[in-house]
Write a protein that holds these residues in place. Structure first.
Motif, PDB file in Angstrom:
ATOM      1  N   UNK A   1      27.198   4.501  69.154  1.00 15.35           N
ATOM      2  CA  UNK A   1      28.059   5.358  69.517  1.00 15.35           C
ATOM      3  C   UNK A   1      29.946   5.747  68.769  1.00 15.35           C
ATOM      4  N   UNK A   2      30.032   4.367  68.498  1.00 12.45           N
ATOM      5  CA  UNK A   2      31.607   4.742  67.689  1.00 12.45           C
ATOM      6  C   UNK A   2      31.298   5.734  66.595  1.00 12.45           C
ATOM      7  N   UNK A   3      32.540   6.108  66.162  1.00  7.80           N
ATOM      8  CA  UNK A   3      32.805   6.991  65.470  1.00  7.80           C
ATOM      9  C   UNK A   3      34.004   6.714  64.054  1.00  7.80           C
ATOM     10  N   UNK A   4      33.990   6.877  62.735  1.00  7.81           N
ATOM     11  CA  UNK A   4      35.350   6.186  62.236  1.00  7.81           C
ATOM     12  C   UNK A   4      36.455   7.756  62.040  1.00  7.81           C
ATOM     13  N   UNK A   5      37.552   6.541  61.974  1.00  5.85           N
ATOM     14  CA  UNK A   5      38.694   7.329  61.427  1.00  5.85           C
ATOM     15  C   UNK A   5      39.049   6.835  59.976  1.00  5.85           C
TER      16      UNK A   5
END
Length: 224
Positions: free
Chosen positions: A65-69
């Motif tokens: 459930x992590x997102x990436x910048x």
């Protein structure tokens, strides 16, 4: 657990933490996470020089459930965060907490408010605190294993934009030859970035245990 995974306790279950091997019951005050999407880049509606994307890297809770910048070439300032997390007043004490993990390059991480000298800089290699700005009251990190740290920054909200919005989040910095943060850099062609999970904004000087949100603010009752 030993791998740093975050377990969600069932209702009416006493939460126990271990400090230096000693079990302790976690008793917390009522708290509200005012960011409306704590695990989704939808909440990160303010920023520059950043592209958001989904990720299949496991978040600290053991779920993908992590997102990436990822920095891009649109601006030399590479930051992403929320500008609509809730109504706050000038001089309120606010705590931001978030789990971050670098993905391919060990950035310096500037966490907290974007304006009003409200942020702290951390070294993502070991979570160590590098510096704090003038409105910061305290700043720390907690190692959750596998590259994940929960970063916590408490600051006095300056309301520099004068609209009651925090404008808080994460700013990425490169390293110079002397291992110092470089806040302005060209992100053209970058593929490395930072993974983000579990953002929390709350009133008060303590980062309480994580309160997930999905589209609205959530308030947890005080422990009794």
């Amino acid at each position: 657990d030993v791998n740093g995974n975050i377990a969600q306790a069932p209702a009416n279950t006493v939460r126990v933490d271990h400090v230096d091997g000693v079990p302790m019951i976690l008793v917390e005050p009522s708290a509200t996470n005012t960011i409306r999407w704590s695990e989704d880049s939808t909440a990160y509606n303010y920023g520059s020089g950043i592209t958001f994307e989904t990720s299949d890297v496991l978040a600290p809770n053991g779920q993908a459930s992590a997102f990436k910048m990822t920095p891009d070439g649109s601006n030399a300032t590479h930051r992403g965060g929320s500008s609509y997390s809730g109504s706050y007043n000038a001089n309120d004490v606010v705590t931001m907490s978030v789990w971050l993990k670098t993905d391919g390059y060990d950035y310096f991480l500037k966490v907290g408010g974007f304006f009003g000298a409200e942020s702290a800089v951390f070294d993502s290699l070991d979570g160590s605190l590098e510096s704090t700005e003038g409105s910061v009251i305290s700043a720390s990190s907690e190692d959750y294993g596998n590259g994940w740290f929960r970063y916590k920054v408490t600051y006095t909200f300056q309301n520099a934009i004068n609209n009651g919005k925090l404008y808080s989040g994460v700013r990425l910095a490169k390293r110079d030859a002397s291992n110092n943060p470089v806040l302005l850099f060209d992100g053209t062609g970058e593929t490395t970035g930072v993974l983000v999970y579990g953002t929390q904004f709350e009133l008060g000087s303590v980062a309480t245990s994580y309160i997930p949100t999905s589209g609205s603010t959530v308030t947890r009752a005080a422990d009794d």
